[in-house]
Design a protein around this motif. Structure first.
Motif, mmCIF file in Angstrom:
data_model
loop_
_atom_site.group_PDB
_atom_site.id
_atom_site.type_symbol
_atom_site.label_atom_id
_atom_site.label_comp_id
_atom_site.label_asym_id
_atom_site.label_seq_id
_atom_site.Cartn_x
_atom_site.Cartn_y
_atom_site.Cartn_z
ATOM 1 N N LEU A 34 0.840 -1.204 0.000
ATOM 2 C CA LEU A 34 0.000 0.000 0.000
ATOM 3 C C LEU A 34 0.873 1.252 0.000
ATOM 4 N N GLY A 35 1.936 1.222 0.780
ATOM 5 C CA GLY A 35 2.854 2.354 0.832
ATOM 6 C C GLY A 35 3.465 2.648 -0.520
ATOM 7 N N ALA A 36 3.800 1.609 -1.261
ATOM 8 C CA ALA A 36 4.373 1.792 -2.596
ATOM 9 C C ALA A 36 3.366 2.472 -3.522
ATOM 10 N N ASN A 37 2.094 2.093 -3.397
ATOM 11 C CA ASN A 37 1.044 2.718 -4.205
ATOM 12 C C ASN A 37 0.864 4.195 -3.864
ATOM 13 N N LEU A 44 1.675 8.241 3.372
ATOM 14 C CA LEU A 44 1.806 6.936 4.020
ATOM 15 C C LEU A 44 0.409 6.324 4.135
ATOM 16 N N PRO A 45 0.326 5.019 4.327
ATOM 17 C CA PRO A 45 -0.995 4.414 4.540
ATOM 18 C C PRO A 45 -1.781 5.080 5.686
ATOM 19 N N ASP A 117 -8.312 10.348 -6.949
ATOM 20 C CA ASP A 117 -7.185 9.852 -7.749
ATOM 21 C C ASP A 117 -6.611 8.564 -7.170
ATOM 22 N N VAL A 118 -6.453 8.526 -5.863
ATOM 23 C CA VAL A 118 -5.873 7.352 -5.194
ATOM 24 C C VAL A 118 -6.810 6.149 -5.301
ATOM 25 N N PHE A 125 -5.271 -2.400 -6.781
ATOM 26 C CA PHE A 125 -4.711 -3.221 -5.709
ATOM 27 C C PHE A 125 -5.708 -4.318 -5.314
ATOM 28 N N TYR A 126 -6.981 -3.946 -5.163
ATOM 29 C CA TYR A 126 -8.019 -4.917 -4.797
ATOM 30 C C TYR A 126 -8.272 -5.898 -5.943
#
Length: 150
Positions: A34-37, A44-45, A117-118, A125-126
């Motif tokens: 998640l942090g990489a995304n 940060l997450p 946007d996120v 990811f899901y």
């Protein structure tokens, strides 16, 4: 990849020990993924989690204490997280008119746009998870995690 391979350990004391190690390893793996995304957004997450909580109350304000209560990472320094989010113009803090010891926190239009946007990254990811785990398996796993917490 099996947990034994991931951490190069052949044997565990028992299956209870193995599941705890696997949960910790997987939790860290998820946090890092998640942090990489979120890295491209300089988040940060924990920032993402706080923004989602604030958005969930929008247009009503929320207090730092309320955010802290429902944060996924209970060790988070909410004040520092909010400082950064305010500096980036994603949230706005104002003195509560009814309680001068409390701050009212609202998400800004820029914060709402960021979450929009996120959300595209998070959907990907899901979707990636859905390629490895069925909806039924995800439901069973979620129920088991609830059971572990009692």
């Amino acid at each position: 990849m099996k947990i034994e391979q991931a951490i190069n350990q052949r044997k565990f004391k028992d299956d209870y020990h193995k599941v705890i190690v696997n949960l910790l390893f997987t939790g860290n793996w998820l946090r890092d993924a998640l942090g990489a995304n979120l890295k491209e957004y300089d988040l940060l997450p924990q920032h993402y989690n706080a923004l989602r909580i604030i958005k969930g109350r929008h247009p009503e304000p929320v207090s730092a204490g309320c955010i802290k209560e429902v944060m996924l990472d209970k060790a988070s320094d909410v004040t520092r997280l909010l400082d950064k989010l305010e500096k980036l113009d994603y949230v706005q803090r104002r003195l509560c008119p009814h309680n001068r010891r409390k701050m009212d926190i609202n998400i800004t239009p820029k914060g709402l746009k960021l979450l929009e946007d996120v959300e595209i990254l998070m959907d990907n990811f899901y979707d990636d998870l859905a390629e490895r785990v069925t909806a039924e398996e995800a439901s069973v796993l979620s129920d088991l995690l609830d059971k572990i917490r009692g």
